[in-house]
Design a protein around this motif. Structure first.
Motif, PDB file in Angstrom:
ATOM      1  N   GLU A  40       0.860  -1.486   0.011  1.00 29.45           N
ATOM      2  CA  GLU A  40       0.036  -0.412  -0.143  1.00 29.45           C
ATOM      3  C   GLU A  40       0.849   1.013   0.031  1.00 29.45           C
ATOM      4  O   GLU A  40       0.000   2.800  -0.765  1.00 29.45           O
ATOM      5  CB  GLU A  40      -1.065  -0.043   1.443  1.00 29.45           C
ATOM      6  CG  GLU A  40      -1.904  -1.080   0.482  1.00 29.45           C
ATOM      7  CD  GLU A  40      -3.127  -0.573   2.029  1.00 29.45           C
ATOM      8  OE1 GLU A  40      -4.125  -0.235   1.712  1.00 29.45           O
ATOM      9  OE2 GLU A  40      -3.018  -1.124   3.004  1.00 29.45           O
ATOM     10  N   ARG A  73      -2.423  -5.167  -1.782  1.00 28.12           N
ATOM     11  CA  ARG A  73      -2.742  -4.681  -2.194  1.00 28.12           C
ATOM     12  C   ARG A  73      -3.034  -3.133  -2.298  1.00 28.12           C
ATOM     13  O   ARG A  73      -3.803  -2.394  -2.614  1.00 28.12           O
ATOM     14  CB  ARG A  73      -2.821  -3.861  -0.102  1.00 28.12           C
ATOM     15  CG  ARG A  73      -3.200  -5.180   0.906  1.00 28.12           C
ATOM     16  CD  ARG A  73      -2.962  -4.993   1.822  1.00 28.12           C
ATOM     17  NE  ARG A  73      -3.406  -6.705   2.988  1.00 28.12           N
ATOM     18  CZ  ARG A  73      -3.107  -6.747   4.277  1.00 28.12           C
ATOM     19  NH1 ARG A  73      -1.508  -6.295   5.154  1.00 28.12           N
ATOM     20  NH2 ARG A  73      -3.078  -8.324   4.532  1.00 28.12           N
ATOM     21  N   HIS A  99      -4.338  -3.699  -5.753  1.00 30.40           N
ATOM     22  CA  HIS A  99      -6.612  -3.487  -5.128  1.00 30.40           C
ATOM     23  C   HIS A  99      -6.411  -2.295  -5.196  1.00 30.40           C
ATOM     24  O   HIS A  99      -7.763  -1.584  -5.842  1.00 30.40           O
ATOM     25  CB  HIS A  99      -7.121  -3.888  -3.918  1.00 30.40           C
ATOM     26  CG  HIS A  99      -6.291  -5.468  -4.927  1.00 30.40           C
ATOM     27  ND1 HIS A  99      -6.464  -6.730  -3.869  1.00 30.40           N
ATOM     28  CD2 HIS A  99      -6.344  -6.561  -5.438  1.00 30.40           C
ATOM     29  CE1 HIS A  99      -6.257  -8.117  -3.882  1.00 30.40           C
ATOM     30  NE2 HIS A  99      -5.546  -7.922  -4.997  1.00 30.40           N
ATOM     31  N   ARG A 100      -5.628  -1.173  -4.342  1.00 32.61           N
ATOM     32  CA  ARG A 100      -5.959   0.301  -4.482  1.00 32.61           C
ATOM     33  C   ARG A 100      -6.228   1.218  -5.325  1.00 32.61           C
ATOM     34  O   ARG A 100      -6.778   1.621  -5.711  1.00 32.61           O
ATOM     35  CB  ARG A 100      -5.057   0.641  -3.272  1.00 32.61           C
ATOM     36  CG  ARG A 100      -4.803   2.312  -2.806  1.00 32.61           C
ATOM     37  CD  ARG A 100      -3.780   2.508  -1.807  1.00 32.61           C
ATOM     38  NE  ARG A 100      -3.770   4.125  -1.803  1.00 32.61           N
ATOM     39  CZ  ARG A 100      -2.453   4.536  -1.823  1.00 32.61           C
ATOM     40  NH1 ARG A 100      -1.878   3.811  -1.252  1.00 32.61           N
ATOM     41  NH2 ARG A 100      -2.977   6.082  -2.042  1.00 32.61           N
ATOM     42  N   ARG A 105      -8.682   0.085  -7.537  1.00 33.17           N
ATOM     43  CA  ARG A 105     -10.264   1.219  -7.055  1.00 33.17           C
ATOM     44  C   ARG A 105     -10.055   2.455  -7.555  1.00 33.17           C
ATOM     45  O   ARG A 105     -11.637   2.708  -7.263  1.00 33.17           O
ATOM     46  CB  ARG A 105     -10.461   0.955  -5.003  1.00 33.17           C
ATOM     47  CG  ARG A 105     -10.473  -0.724  -5.108  1.00 33.17           C
ATOM     48  CD  ARG A 105     -11.286  -0.438  -3.430  1.00 33.17           C
ATOM     49  NE  ARG A 105      -9.874  -0.068  -2.560  1.00 33.17           N
ATOM     50  CZ  ARG A 105      -9.330  -0.970  -2.149  1.00 33.17           C
ATOM     51  NH1 ARG A 105      -9.189  -2.225  -2.133  1.00 33.17           N
ATOM     52  NH2 ARG A 105      -7.913  -0.097  -1.271  1.00 33.17           N
ATOM     53  N   GLU A 106      -9.128   2.372  -7.273  1.00 30.93           N
ATOM     54  CA  GLU A 106      -8.996   4.668  -8.046  1.00 30.93           C
ATOM     55  C   GLU A 106      -8.850   5.126  -9.286  1.00 30.93           C
ATOM     56  O   GLU A 106      -8.973   6.237  -9.730  1.00 30.93           O
ATOM     57  CB  GLU A 106      -7.638   4.831  -7.566  1.00 30.93           C
ATOM     58  CG  GLU A 106      -7.468   5.051  -5.975  1.00 30.93           C
ATOM     59  CD  GLU A 106      -6.532   5.663  -5.326  1.00 30.93           C
ATOM     60  OE1 GLU A 106      -5.251   5.076  -5.865  1.00 30.93           O
ATOM     61  OE2 GLU A 106      -5.648   5.690  -4.065  1.00 30.93           O
TER      62      GLU A 106
END
Length: 378
Positions: free
Chosen positions: A232, A263, A266-267, A270-271
């Protein structure tokens, strides 16, 4: 570049500090020597701070001489903001650097490039994915860009070289420093078969603050950025953010919800980053912007793109216009692969001019290159 301009540009690099005022100096003068000749009043008018002015008035002789010695070696180049060879994509990127030190062929910086980035402590599966995507990009005619770090970067560079493709490494050190030291052999291989790029003077060692800033160069040189694995909080996410801010495509591979190195990906998804599972999803998305890069290169070469489709052959691309250097290259090529040295003999063109022309023809889909040998597309 004249010696006086080269020395002046090195002084402008060595004075450090904010880049924008130094770029402004080069934009408002005819050459680096002219920018240096403006003196303290002119430097201050361009926005340079007092610390920069002091260093410009008294550059460190050892650093300048070390850089001049490095530049005297074959295959070593310095490309400044004022230079027409400054990569067009990077010029439009986030906070472009004042100049680039390049070990290898600077024409590769105009080649359509996909950045492949991710964690230094990648999982075995992550390294395999990086290699798989890099091989596919190389075989599709894209250069593979990365940062020569351990993990994902190393896997991507090696795979591109093993596939006979191009790779560009953007360094957070001087161009002569291999970091990590375990990548010394890979550093040398890329200088021979690709391009090493740095904004830092030769002799500059690894510094923590240089690695996030080098990511903007990688993002700026690339048509798109593929994040393989990332936590992240990671440098790969910085590259992805900079790429998105520059209007470039960002792709991310999904992973297990139990993998902390998934992660960051995945972030990104999502963005708004594109979720990709296969290499062809990336190459298809970047095909149109690669064509635009070809147009920029043709402008650099000063010859028009041949867009007349009336004489297109149903079995392959049409010949370039008669009487042009491009037509001379086309005539020298055949369906059997030809080495660069032989093409120089056949065409009478300089290696630098021939290299740029071959790159433009490859981007236009006229020719193909494999293992450094060129042939017409059948």
């Amino acid at each position: 570049m004249h010696d006086s301009d080269s020395t002046a540009l090195l002084a402008l690099i060595a004075c450090g500090g904010p880049v924008a005022p130094r770029r402004r100096l080069l934009e408002t003068t005819t050459a680096p020597a002219a920018a240096l000749a403006l003196g303290p009043c002119g430097w201050r008018a361009a926005g340079l701070g007092e610390a920069q002015v002091a260093l410009l008035r008294s550059p460190e002789p050892a650093a300048i001489e070390r850089a001049r010695t490095w530049l005297a070696e074959p295959g070593h180049h310095l490309i400044g903001w004022h230079d027409p060879d400054y990569p067009a994509l990077l010029r439009r990127g986030p906070s472009p650097p004042l100049a680039l030190f390049v070990a290898g062929d600077p024409a590769y910086l105009w080649h359509p490039t996909v950045a492949v980035v991710g964690s230094r402590g990648a999982t075995p599966g992550g390294r395999d994915n990086a290699a798989r995507f890099a091989r596919a990009f190389a075989k599709a005619g894209f250069a593979v860009g990365s940062g020569l770090a351990a993990g994902i970067d190393t896997a991507a560079h090696r795979a591109a070289l093993d596939a006979g493709g191009l790779t560009v490494a953007v360094l957070g050190t001087g161009p002569d420093i291999a970091y990590p030291p375990s990548n010394r052999g890979l550093h040398a291989a890329i200088a021979t078969a690709g391009a090493l790029v740095s904004e830092h003077l030769p002799g500059t060692g690894a510094r923590r603050e240089h690695f996030p800033s080098r990511n903007r160069i990688l993002a700026g040189l690339s048509l798109g950025t593929v994040v393989i694995e990332a936590a992240e909080r990671s440098g790969a996410l910085i590259t992805a953010r900079l790429a998105a801010e520059a209007g470039r495509e960002v792709f991310a591979l999904p992973g297990s919800i139990h993998n902390p190195l998934a992660r960051g990906c995945h972030r990104l998804i999502r963005e708004g980053a594109a979720l990709v599972e296969a290499e062809h999803e990336v190459t298809a998305a970047l095909a149109a912007v690669a064509t635009q890069l070809a147009a920029d290169l043709r402008v650099r070469l000063g010859t028009p793109i041949h867009t007349d489709t009336d004489d297109a052959s149903p079995v392959g691309p049409s010949a370039p216009p008669a009487g042009t250097d491009e037509r001379r290259v086309w005539t020298a090529l055949g369906t059997d692969p030809v080495a660069m040295d032989e093409l120089v003999v056949r065409t009478g063109l300089t290696p630098a001019g021939l290299s740029s022309m071959l790159l433009a023809m490859e981007l236009e889909g006229r020719i193909v290159t494999q293992h450094g040998r060129y042939s017409r597309i059948r």
